[in-house]
Design a protein around this motif. Sequence first.
Motif, short mmCIF file in Angstrom:
data_model
loop_
_atom_site.label_atom_id
_atom_site.label_comp_id
_atom_site.label_asym_id
_atom_site.label_seq_id
_atom_site.Cartn_x
_atom_site.Cartn_y
_atom_site.Cartn_z
N ALA A 138 -4.83 -2.45 9.45
CA ALA A 138 -5.23 -1.89 8.14
C ALA A 138 -5.73 -3.00 7.23
O ALA A 138 -6.69 -2.81 6.48
CB ALA A 138 -4.05 -1.17 7.50
N THR A 144 -9.60 -3.37 5.77
CA THR A 144 -9.84 -3.26 4.33
C THR A 144 -10.39 -4.54 3.75
O THR A 144 -11.34 -4.52 2.96
CB THR A 144 -8.50 -2.95 3.60
OG1 THR A 144 -7.77 -2.04 4.39
CG2 THR A 144 -8.73 -2.37 2.23
N LYS A 145 -9.78 -5.67 4.10
CA LYS A 145 -10.14 -6.94 3.46
C LYS A 145 -11.32 -7.64 4.13
O LYS A 145 -11.91 -8.52 3.54
CB LYS A 145 -8.93 -7.89 3.46
CG LYS A 145 -7.68 -7.36 2.79
CD LYS A 145 -7.86 -7.04 1.33
CE LYS A 145 -7.87 -8.26 0.44
NZ LYS A 145 -7.84 -7.88 -0.99
N ARG A 194 -7.46 6.88 13.65
CA ARG A 194 -7.24 6.67 12.22
C ARG A 194 -6.27 7.69 11.60
O ARG A 194 -5.48 7.38 10.74
CB ARG A 194 -8.61 6.79 11.54
CG ARG A 194 -8.69 6.24 10.14
CD ARG A 194 -10.12 6.30 9.67
NE ARG A 194 -10.92 5.25 10.28
CZ ARG A 194 -11.02 4.02 9.78
NH1 ARG A 194 -10.42 3.72 8.68
NH2 ARG A 194 -11.76 3.11 10.41
N THR A 201 -1.65 6.62 9.51
CA THR A 201 -1.83 7.14 8.15
C THR A 201 -0.74 6.59 7.23
O THR A 201 -1.01 6.13 6.12
CB THR A 201 -1.74 8.69 8.16
OG1 THR A 201 -2.68 9.15 9.13
CG2 THR A 201 -2.06 9.29 6.82
N GLY A 230 -1.14 2.94 6.59
CA GLY A 230 -2.27 2.82 5.67
C GLY A 230 -1.81 3.01 4.22
O GLY A 230 -2.24 2.27 3.33
N CYS A 231 -0.90 3.97 4.00
CA CYS A 231 -0.38 4.21 2.64
C CYS A 231 0.41 2.99 2.15
O CYS A 231 0.26 2.56 1.01
CB CYS A 231 0.58 5.39 2.63
SG CYS A 231 -0.24 6.96 2.80
N VAL A 286 0.10 -0.10 3.02
CA VAL A 286 -0.82 -1.20 2.74
C VAL A 286 -1.53 -0.96 1.40
O VAL A 286 -1.58 -1.84 0.54
CB VAL A 286 -1.83 -1.37 3.91
CG1 VAL A 286 -2.97 -2.31 3.54
CG2 VAL A 286 -1.10 -1.87 5.15
N LYS A 287 -2.02 0.25 1.24
CA LYS A 287 -2.78 0.57 0.02
C LYS A 287 -1.89 0.52 -1.23
O LYS A 287 -2.29 -0.02 -2.26
CB LYS A 287 -3.38 1.97 0.17
CG LYS A 287 -4.64 2.15 -0.65
CD LYS A 287 -5.45 3.32 -0.19
CE LYS A 287 -5.04 4.54 -1.00
NZ LYS A 287 -5.33 5.80 -0.40
N GLU A 288 -0.67 1.02 -1.11
CA GLU A 288 0.18 1.13 -2.30
C GLU A 288 0.91 -0.17 -2.65
O GLU A 288 1.36 -0.34 -3.78
CB GLU A 288 1.19 2.28 -2.10
CG GLU A 288 0.50 3.64 -2.20
CD GLU A 288 1.34 4.79 -1.67
OE1 GLU A 288 2.56 4.62 -1.51
OE2 GLU A 288 0.76 5.87 -1.41
N HIS A 289 1.04 -1.08 -1.68
CA HIS A 289 1.82 -2.30 -1.98
C HIS A 289 1.13 -3.61 -1.65
O HIS A 289 1.35 -4.60 -2.32
CB HIS A 289 3.15 -2.27 -1.20
CG HIS A 289 4.03 -1.16 -1.61
ND1 HIS A 289 4.86 -1.24 -2.70
CD2 HIS A 289 4.23 0.07 -1.09
CE1 HIS A 289 5.52 -0.11 -2.85
NE2 HIS A 289 5.15 0.70 -1.87
N LEU A 324 -2.21 -4.63 -1.02
CA LEU A 324 -3.57 -5.09 -1.35
C LEU A 324 -3.61 -5.84 -2.67
O LEU A 324 -2.83 -5.60 -3.54
CB LEU A 324 -4.55 -3.91 -1.39
CG LEU A 324 -4.78 -3.22 -0.05
CD1 LEU A 324 -5.82 -2.13 -0.20
CD2 LEU A 324 -5.25 -4.22 1.02
#
Length: 253
Positions: free
Chosen positions: A27, A31-32, A236, A242, A245-246, A248-251, A253
């Motif tokens: 993830a 993203t990065k 995915r 999934t 992914g949450c 990673v996105k919520e904490h 990045l």
Amino acid sequence: MKESINIAVTGKGGTGKSTISTLIIKALYETKKKIILAIDADPNYNLDVKLGLETKRTIGDMREELRKSGDENPGGMSKSQFVEYQLKILIEEGDKFDLLTMGRQEGTGCYCYINNVLRHLIDTLSANYPYIVIDNDAGMEHLSRRTDQHMDFLIIASDATKVGLMTAARIRDMALEMELVHGNVILVVNNAPSPFPEFLDTLVKELSFDNVYIIPYDAEVFDRNARGLSLLDVPRDSSANTMVGCIVKEHLL
Ligand SMILES: Nc1ncnc2c1ncn2[C@@H]1O[C@H](COP(=O)(O)OP(=O)(O)O)[C@@H](O)[C@H]1O
Ligand SMILES: [Mg+2]
């Protein structure tokens, strides 16, 4: 020196540490679009398989070799030059992530000097990456000795059992007591039945974790793990992917 963001994944055996580490790495690089450093710090290493690589040599192998060479300088190099050179060889390089495998812990004998050199070099090397994901065993003591770096995030994996959750809480308390973590501690209850049993939900609340995620049983993950295949192509929308992914996105990045 530029600071990288360090994410450590820990928890008792078989709770999904390596699976979660792999999906976090995936993830993050998706993203990065930057190369991530993966460190397999579990003596029973197998992150390489999940990342579709094969570890040929570990830090443990190199440490043992250095110890055996005693006062002699290996290959005519100073020990510190030798370690630096070997570290470059030890890193499995991918185009999306690099992997460093720690291997087995030191045996009897004196490793202090070697460990100090190693710690310094790993810290220097680590500064080149925006993110470092460390797949650990449950022993936090090793973590603190291994590098001088702080951890920004500690992810504790647990199975859906009372024993697993109590172990997770103990690991959290130890990590906080030893001041190993500066940022969030995240509990991941992995491989959980759906719906999630009420008595476990109550226990999770009683243990007062700040952040809790539940990953259900994921047939895609199970199948690839069972066959000894890489997890990088898990679809995915699979439930584990999934959920990670949450996180990673919520904490992260
Ligand atoms: N969400 C999941 N769904 C299905 N199986 C899982 C899941 N997470 C882990 N597993 C299974 O559990 C086993 C242990 O996972 P692993 O990541 O190797 O744990 P650890 O690194 O903590 O020892 C894997 O072989 C896999 O089959
Ligand atoms: Mg593992």
